[in-house]
Design a protein around this motif. Structure first.
Motif, PDB file in Angstrom:
ATOM      1  N   LYS A 171       0.863  -1.177   0.000  1.00 30.91           N
ATOM      2  CA  LYS A 171       0.000   0.000   0.000  1.00 30.91           C
ATOM      3  C   LYS A 171       0.899   1.226   0.000  1.00 30.91           C
ATOM      4  O   LYS A 171       1.808   1.336   0.833  1.00 30.91           O
ATOM      5  N   VAL A 172       0.681   2.132  -0.959  1.00 29.55           N
ATOM      6  CA  VAL A 172       1.510   3.333  -1.064  1.00 29.55           C
ATOM      7  C   VAL A 172       0.642   4.573  -0.938  1.00 29.55           C
ATOM      8  O   VAL A 172      -0.539   4.570  -1.300  1.00 29.55           O
ATOM      9  N   LYS A 173       1.239   5.626  -0.426  1.00 28.74           N
ATOM     10  CA  LYS A 173       0.518   6.893  -0.227  1.00 28.74           C
ATOM     11  C   LYS A 173       0.533   7.685  -1.528  1.00 28.74           C
ATOM     12  O   LYS A 173       1.540   7.751  -2.218  1.00 28.74           O
ATOM     13  N   MET A 174      -0.595   8.279  -1.861  1.00 33.08           N
ATOM     14  CA  MET A 174      -0.701   9.145  -3.032  1.00 33.08           C
ATOM     15  C   MET A 174      -0.133  10.526  -2.694  1.00 33.08           C
ATOM     16  O   MET A 174      -0.200  10.933  -1.535  1.00 33.08           O
ATOM     17  N   PRO A 175       0.419  11.259  -3.671  1.00 33.76           N
ATOM     18  CA  PRO A 175       0.611  10.863  -5.065  1.00 33.76           C
ATOM     19  C   PRO A 175       1.716   9.813  -5.194  1.00 33.76           C
ATOM     20  O   PRO A 175       2.616   9.746  -4.354  1.00 33.76           O
ATOM     21  N   THR A 176       1.636   9.041  -6.268  1.00 32.28           N
ATOM     22  CA  THR A 176       2.579   7.942  -6.413  1.00 32.28           C
ATOM     23  C   THR A 176       2.921   7.686  -7.874  1.00 32.28           C
ATOM     24  O   THR A 176       2.210   8.140  -8.785  1.00 32.28           O
ATOM     25  N   ILE A 177       4.002   6.946  -8.080  1.00 32.03           N
ATOM     26  CA  ILE A 177       4.420   6.487  -9.408  1.00 32.03           C
ATOM     27  C   ILE A 177       4.188   4.992  -9.461  1.00 32.03           C
ATOM     28  O   ILE A 177       4.691   4.252  -8.601  1.00 32.03           O
ATOM     29  N   ILE A 178       3.456   4.516 -10.453  1.00 29.72           N
ATOM     30  CA  ILE A 178       3.224   3.079 -10.621  1.00 29.72           C
ATOM     31  C   ILE A 178       3.750   2.655 -11.984  1.00 29.72           C
ATOM     32  O   ILE A 178       3.360   3.235 -13.005  1.00 29.72           O
ATOM     33  N   SER A 179       4.642   1.668 -11.997  1.00 22.22           N
ATOM     34  CA  SER A 179       5.100   1.107 -13.271  1.00 22.22           C
ATOM     35  C   SER A 179       4.469  -0.269 -13.430  1.00 22.22           C
ATOM     36  O   SER A 179       4.459  -1.068 -12.499  1.00 22.22           O
ATOM     37  N   VAL A 180       3.922  -0.534 -14.619  1.00 25.90           N
ATOM     38  CA  VAL A 180       3.049  -1.692 -14.805  1.00 25.90           C
ATOM     39  C   VAL A 180       3.728  -2.840 -15.531  1.00 25.90           C
ATOM     40  O   VAL A 180       4.639  -2.641 -16.340  1.00 25.90           O
ATOM     41  N   ASP A 181       3.253  -4.049 -15.219  1.00 20.63           N
ATOM     42  CA  ASP A 181       3.755  -5.266 -15.843  1.00 20.63           C
ATOM     43  C   ASP A 181       2.731  -5.792 -16.843  1.00 20.63           C
ATOM     44  O   ASP A 181       1.613  -5.282 -16.942  1.00 20.63           O
ATOM     45  N   LEU A 182       3.101  -6.866 -17.543  1.00 22.29           N
ATOM     46  CA  LEU A 182       2.273  -7.378 -18.639  1.00 22.29           C
ATOM     47  C   LEU A 182       0.906  -7.888 -18.204  1.00 22.29           C
ATOM     48  O   LEU A 182      -0.060  -7.798 -18.953  1.00 22.29           O
ATOM     49  N   ARG A 183       0.809  -8.451 -17.007  1.00 19.60           N
ATOM     50  CA  ARG A 183      -0.407  -9.130 -16.611  1.00 19.60           C
ATOM     51  C   ARG A 183      -1.427  -8.214 -15.927  1.00 19.60           C
ATOM     52  O   ARG A 183      -2.423  -8.689 -15.388  1.00 19.60           O
ATOM     53  N   LEU A 184      -1.203  -6.920 -15.957  1.00 24.09           N
ATOM     54  CA  LEU A 184      -2.144  -5.992 -15.318  1.00 24.09           C
ATOM     55  C   LEU A 184      -3.481  -5.956 -16.055  1.00 24.09           C
ATOM     56  O   LEU A 184      -4.546  -5.973 -15.441  1.00 24.09           O
ATOM     57  N   ASN A 185      -3.436  -5.905 -17.395  1.00 24.65           N
ATOM     58  CA  ASN A 185      -4.675  -5.864 -18.181  1.00 24.65           C
ATOM     59  C   ASN A 185      -4.374  -6.179 -19.640  1.00 24.65           C
ATOM     60  O   ASN A 185      -3.208  -6.396 -20.008  1.00 24.65           O
ATOM     61  N   GLU A 186      -5.408  -6.175 -20.446  1.00 20.48           N
ATOM     62  CA  GLU A 186      -5.254  -6.337 -21.899  1.00 20.48           C
ATOM     63  C   GLU A 186      -5.744  -5.058 -22.564  1.00 20.48           C
ATOM     64  O   GLU A 186      -6.929  -4.738 -22.497  1.00 20.48           O
ATOM     65  N   PRO A 187      -4.843  -4.302 -23.204  1.00 20.49           N
ATOM     66  CA  PRO A 187      -5.239  -3.018 -23.794  1.00 20.49           C
ATOM     67  C   PRO A 187      -6.315  -3.176 -24.861  1.00 20.49           C
ATOM     68  O   PRO A 187      -6.343  -4.155 -25.604  1.00 20.49           O
ATOM     69  N   ARG A 188      -7.205  -2.206 -24.921  1.00 22.84           N
ATOM     70  CA  ARG A 188      -8.276  -2.201 -25.911  1.00 22.84           C
ATOM     71  C   ARG A 188      -7.753  -1.755 -27.272  1.00 22.84           C
ATOM     72  O   ARG A 188      -6.730  -1.073 -27.371  1.00 22.84           O
ATOM     73  N   TYR A 189      -8.468  -2.152 -28.319  1.00 22.54           N
ATOM     74  CA  TYR A 189      -8.162  -1.651 -29.657  1.00 22.54           C
ATOM     75  C   TYR A 189      -8.919  -0.344 -29.867  1.00 22.54           C
ATOM     76  O   TYR A 189     -10.071  -0.210 -29.446  1.00 22.54           O
TER      77      TYR A 189
END
Length: 252
Positions: A171-189
């Protein structure tokens, strides 16, 4: 809350990368370019947060050559509200180093005042995996890297991270920097109507000088070479023969 999403123009992941004959770098002539896949995931996550009512505005940012406008238009077509292009080079072969990128992003953050920055964990062209961490240090913000799940609740974000030993939830306090990995979601077209709408969305052009950043390279590429070719495999008829071959090759 406003979300800032940095995106990078890279060689499309389906394209076979070629090295220049003189070994000075990667050949980009007539090569298809697209948005860094990790950055696509970051854009998608920002849009989902807006759709969930957690944020009000998604701003896409790219730092590089003028042609990165196309990358930003893709982000706008996916659903980003507006975009900022920092034209930092005229040469498509010049890669802006992570520290310079982080300093420019820090300047943009101070002007835009977002509550969250979501970025890809790394770019597939140089695999630096450094910009998000550097930006966190420059701003003095909390950070959560390699995110595979993100939840925003008030002034905190709960992030599940992919680590060597499995998964870690922090758990991190806002404001924050989040770097994402492949399994977070599937981007829309991006749909055709949204691609047309993206042409009318705001896209501001800036320069590094607007943020007082010197982008002079600190690193120089000595040589670039393609990976060595693998030797052809051989078929064996039994486990004993396999063990014997491995012994001959010095593998056991």
């Amino acid at each position: 809350m406003k979300v800032l999403v940095p995106v990078k123009r890279v060689i499309d992941y389906n394209v076979k990368v070629r090295v220049k004959a003189d070994g000075s770098g990667v050949d980009l002539a007539n090569v298809k370019m697209s948005m860094n896949p990790f950055d696509e995931i970051a854009v998608e996550e920002a849009i989902r947060l807006r759709e969930a009512g957690k944020v009000e505005e998604v701003v896409a940012v790219s730092i590089g050559v003028k042609q990165a406008q196309e990358t930003l238009r893709t982000a706008l077509a996916m659903g980003a509200d507006r975009a900022i292009l920092v034209v930092a080079s005229e040469d498509v072969h010049q890669d802006i180093e992570p520290l310079a990128v982080a300093k420019i992003l820090a300047g943009i953050v101070k002007q835009e005042n977002p509550g969250l920055v979501i970025c890809g964990k790394q770019a597939i062209d140089n695999d630096m995996n450094a910009t998000g961490q550097m930006l966190s240090a420059l701003l003095g913000w909390s950070q959560a890297t390699f995110a595979s799940e993100v939840s925003i609740d008030g002034d905190h974000a709960t992030v599940t991270r992919e680590v060597d030993g499995g998964l870690q939830t922090i758990k991190v306090k806002m404001p924050t920097i989040i770097s994402v990995d492949l399994r977070l979601n599937e981007p829309r077209y991006a749909s055709l109507p949204n691609i047309m709408k993206a042409k009318k969305k705001p896209l501001d052009e800036k320069t590094p000088a607007d943020y007082g950043v010197d982008i002079t390279p600190r690193l120089s590429v000595v040589k670039t070479v393609e990976p060595g070719t693998r030797k052809a495999g051989i078929m064996v008829k039994s486990v004993d023969e396999l063990v014997e071959k491995l012994k001959e090759a010095g593998a056991v």
